[in-house]
Design an enzyme around this catalytic site. Structure first.
Site, mmCIF file in Angstrom:
data_model
loop_
_atom_site.group_PDB
_atom_site.id
_atom_site.type_symbol
_atom_site.label_atom_id
_atom_site.label_comp_id
_atom_site.label_asym_id
_atom_site.label_seq_id
_atom_site.Cartn_x
_atom_site.Cartn_y
_atom_site.Cartn_z
ATOM 1 C CB ILE A 136 -0.991 0.032 1.202
ATOM 2 C CG1 ILE A 136 -0.249 -0.051 2.540
ATOM 3 C CG2 ILE A 136 -2.028 -1.055 1.083
ATOM 4 C CD1 ILE A 136 -1.184 0.032 3.748
ATOM 5 C CG ASP A 137 -0.170 4.318 -2.606
ATOM 6 O OD1 ASP A 137 0.459 3.495 -3.284
ATOM 7 O OD2 ASP A 137 -1.218 4.874 -2.992
ATOM 8 C CE LYS A 138 6.631 9.087 3.075
ATOM 9 N NZ LYS A 138 7.363 10.270 2.582
ATOM 10 C CB THR A 140 -2.370 4.262 1.933
ATOM 11 O OG1 THR A 140 -2.659 5.108 0.825
ATOM 12 C CG2 THR A 140 -3.602 3.431 2.256
ATOM 13 N NE ARG A 236 -2.826 8.578 -3.677
ATOM 14 C CZ ARG A 236 -1.511 8.728 -3.640
ATOM 15 N NH1 ARG A 236 -0.713 7.678 -3.513
ATOM 16 N NH2 ARG A 236 -0.978 9.929 -3.735
#
Length: 302
Positions: A136-138, A140, A236
């Site tokens: 998962i994104d930094k 998030t 996103r």
């Protein structure tokens, strides 16, 4: 053994670095230029330079060199381990933490923390991403599954590919969504305008997101999302595409947005079939404090 990519030019024209940049959505132009500089790119057996003009029928071979090993240092980051057994680990990643080391983030990543807290991790990916099945994104927060051995890794990765795992997110988005539920099906690939971003583009990879409204505020909506696919930045990109970008998103949202530790996006629920027992395992993580505080402020404002 080195990874290889073969591309046959059909109708494209122009410099080889630009053509490869268009064809290889998963790699940056700077990475492609570096391969050319390192003489990893050849046509019909001959090494070429970045300014080579491609022609119809050219057979391009890219030999991707093995990544340089980073010095992976175990760090006591006090990770929130939600569950652990002999095969799998479920961890609740905080906002601001990168999942695995890279040139720009050699330390302080989830992997550094896992190496300190977990004795064994799978080795299927590479030395830089031990145990990492998905990311998962930094900015998030939320749940990730981690494999402790290669057999478990293969089983968990197959569930992701077959779309049998369960992943639900909570997001706060700009705008008041008028309908209760929605399904977004729009292909995603690397943006041609900004290579750091993804976008809905023709010819992109299949991407499907479902959402349901949980609560409406003035100018904002709290939603729950479920992923069918797992493309980079999928939620996103999809929410921006339909006109309701995630609040706090520095890449895909408006400049005037809610202050937080990045986007208000949280991987709240994770479910998968245990690779050994076959039991369905479901885990849930509470919202981060900044997320809960922001929701309370919006309620009070209403």
């Amino acid at each position: 053994m080195d990874n290889q990519i073969e591309i046959i030019i059909k109708a494209e024209t122009g410099r080889i670095d630009k053509v490869l940049n268009e064809r290889l959505a998963d790699y940056s132009r700077s990475q492609i230029q570096q391969w050319i500089k390192e003489q990893c790119v050849s046509i019909d057996g001959k090494v070429v330079k970045a300014n080579y003009k491609v022609s119809a029928g050219d057979k391009i071979l890219i030999v991707i060199p093995e990544p340089e090993e980073l010095d992976l240092v175990p760090e006591n980051l006090e990770l929130d381990i939600v569950y652990e057994d002999e095969d799998v680990v479920v961890v609740n990643k905080p906002q601001g933490m990168v999942v695995h080391p890279s040139a720009g983030h050699p330390k302080g990543t989830l992997v550094n923390g896992l190496l300190h807290q977990i004795k064994n991790l799978s080795t299927i990916n590479d030395v830089v991403r031990p145990g990492i099945v998905h990311r998962i994104d930094k900015d998030t927060s939320g749940l990730l599954m981690v494999a402790k051995n290669d057999r478990a890794h293969e089983a968990l990765a197959k569930q992701l590919k077959d779309k049998t795992s369960l992943r639900k997110y909570v997001a706060l988005v700009h705008g008041e969504i008028p309908h209760e539920k929605g399904r977004i099906e729009a292909p995603i690939g690397r943006s041609k305008v900004n290579r750091k971003m993804q976008a809905v583009i023709e010819g992109g990879k299949e991407a499907v997101t479902h959402f349901e409204v949980l609560q409406r505020f003035e100018d904002y909506t709290l939603i729950e999302l479920q992923l069918e696919t797992g493309r980079t930045h999928q939620i996103r990109v999809h929410m921006q595409y339909i006109g309701y970008p995630v609040a706090g998103d520095p890449l895909y949202g408006p400049k005037k947005t809610l202050k937080g530790n990045g986007q208000f996006l949280h991987a709240k629920l994770l479910g998968f079939e245990h690779p050994t027992t076959g039991e369905m395992m479901v885990f849930e993580a509470p919202l981060p404090e900044i997320f809960k505080k922001t929701l309370q402020q919006l309620k009070e404002k209403d």
